[in-house]
Design a protein around this motif. Sequence first.
Motif, PDB file in Angstrom:
ATOM      1  N   TRP A 113      12.180   5.890   2.535  1.00 22.56           N
ATOM      2  CA  TRP A 113      10.809   5.789   2.054  1.00 22.56           C
ATOM      3  C   TRP A 113      10.805   5.734   0.527  1.00 22.56           C
ATOM      4  CZ3 TRP A 113       9.473  10.866   5.062  1.00 22.56           C
ATOM      5  CH2 TRP A 113       9.466  10.601   6.445  1.00 22.56           C
ATOM      6  N   ALA A 122       5.431   6.897  -3.314  1.00 28.03           N
ATOM      7  CA  ALA A 122       4.421   6.719  -2.274  1.00 28.03           C
ATOM      8  C   ALA A 122       4.358   7.946  -1.373  1.00 28.03           C
ATOM      9  CB  ALA A 122       4.737   5.468  -1.453  1.00 28.03           C
ATOM     10  N   TRP A 123       5.508   8.552  -1.100  1.00 28.13           N
ATOM     11  CA  TRP A 123       5.535   9.752  -0.256  1.00 28.13           C
ATOM     12  C   TRP A 123       4.792  10.901  -0.945  1.00 28.13           C
ATOM     13  CZ3 TRP A 123       7.864  14.614  -1.031  1.00 28.13           C
ATOM     14  CH2 TRP A 123       7.914  15.450   0.094  1.00 28.13           C
ATOM     15  N   GLY A 139       0.767   9.325  -1.442  1.00 27.53           N
ATOM     16  CA  GLY A 139       0.031   8.719  -0.338  1.00 27.53           C
ATOM     17  C   GLY A 139      -0.886   9.713   0.343  1.00 27.53           C
ATOM     18  N   THR A 140      -1.979   9.202   0.887  1.00 26.01           N
ATOM     19  CA  THR A 140      -2.962  10.069   1.531  1.00 26.01           C
ATOM     20  C   THR A 140      -2.957   9.941   3.050  1.00 26.01           C
ATOM     21  OG1 THR A 140      -4.660   8.359   1.252  1.00 26.01           O
ATOM     22  CG2 THR A 140      -4.465  10.035  -0.484  1.00 26.01           C
ATOM     23  N   THR A 141      -2.201   8.990   3.579  1.00 28.66           N
ATOM     24  CA  THR A 141      -2.084   8.817   5.029  1.00 28.66           C
ATOM     25  C   THR A 141      -0.599   8.711   5.384  1.00 28.66           C
ATOM     26  OG1 THR A 141      -2.094   6.388   4.976  1.00 28.66           O
ATOM     27  CG2 THR A 141      -4.244   7.505   5.051  1.00 28.66           C
ATOM     28  N   LYS A 148       0.870   6.432   7.054  1.00 30.32           N
ATOM     29  CA  LYS A 148       1.320   5.053   6.852  1.00 30.32           C
ATOM     30  C   LYS A 148       1.659   4.796   5.393  1.00 30.32           C
ATOM     31  CE  LYS A 148       0.077   0.256   7.821  1.00 30.32           C
ATOM     32  NZ  LYS A 148      -0.945  -0.655   8.420  1.00 30.32           N
ATOM     33  N   GLU A 149       0.855   5.322   4.475  1.00 29.54           N
ATOM     34  CA  GLU A 149       1.132   5.152   3.049  1.00 29.54           C
ATOM     35  C   GLU A 149       2.354   5.947   2.631  1.00 29.54           C
ATOM     36  OE1 GLU A 149      -2.411   6.415   1.131  1.00 29.54           O
ATOM     37  OE2 GLU A 149      -3.494   4.533   1.448  1.00 29.54           O
ATOM     38  N   ARG A 150       2.479   7.171   3.118  1.00 30.25           N
ATOM     39  CA  ARG A 150       3.585   8.044   2.701  1.00 30.25           C
ATOM     40  C   ARG A 150       4.926   7.572   3.238  1.00 30.25           C
ATOM     41  NH1 ARG A 150       3.112  13.834   4.421  1.00 30.25           N
ATOM     42  NH2 ARG A 150       4.376  14.307   2.591  1.00 30.25           N
ATOM     43  N   ALA A 152       5.949   4.357   4.503  1.00 27.24           N
ATOM     44  CA  ALA A 152       6.233   2.928   4.662  1.00 27.24           C
ATOM     45  C   ALA A 152       7.733   2.717   4.463  1.00 27.24           C
ATOM     46  CB  ALA A 152       5.431   2.124   3.639  1.00 27.24           C
TER      47      ALA A 152
END
Length: 295
Positions: free
Chosen positions: A234, A238-239, A242-244, A246-248, A250
């Motif tokens: 990952w 982003a991890w 991210g707030t979801t 999927k975002e954290r 990817a």
Amino acid sequence: MGRVSTPSDSNAQTIPGWRHIYSGKVRDLYASDDAADTRILVVASDRVSAFDFVLSPGIPHKGALLTRLSRWWFSQLSDVPNHLADGETPASVADRAMLAQSLEMLPVECVVRGYITGSGWAEYTESGTVCGIPLPEGLQNGDRLPEPLFTPAYKAPMGEHDENITFEQTVELVGAERAAELRDVSIALYARAAAIAEEKGLILADTKFEFGTYAEGILHLADEVLTSDSSRYWDAEAWRTGTTPKERMASFDKQIVRDWLAANWDKQGEPPVLPEDIVERTADRYRELIERLGA
């Protein structure tokens, strides 16, 4: 148990001086025509699999990209013996093949999880455990675990699903001393690889190692290592931001393919042909990981 789709022998390439002996979902193995040569040729194809099916079309240059990544990681972890053998690979497959010493492979996939996600997260939400190992309450999908977990799996015969097993079952398969060695070496390899990835702004969430023995039972790292087919990577930023989920989380692998299939196929019969944009986006993620690592 679902049906497992595997390539036929007709998919294997003819390579002068080498005899095809086996095709897995994404790799083909060859033995030398010279009976005295104990090396094998491991050729990574562009095939892509998901949900136990080989899909169509393949991912362009995938075999070369993952071979390049495996070679790079073998060099980073060179203090652990591995299966790479000296010699030149045949020109027709030079970019996607490795010469390897034939090993007595151990029937255990050595999975190490540093973060909770995937099947581990699904189990945790039901029972508070991952592969039967109790974990603290309050973890969220994608959280870092208090310490890396060794969660082995039994390598099932061709055509069957691998099965998660306990450490005690691993002892039954390979003996107490070997099981402890597999656990300790796997966790140490994961820790070092995770530290290298972190320096590149990446998180190594989990991975699997395979081992065999050679020369008086010495353990050797084998198969592919720390590729985007055997590991979850990952983006660290982003991890963190991210707030979801999927975002954290990817990932730099074929998750794009899995997600598209899950949304467009009921897992009955043959899977549909992958759209061109899904193939291109997946290839881009494979390339981006190699660029980020500097492999």
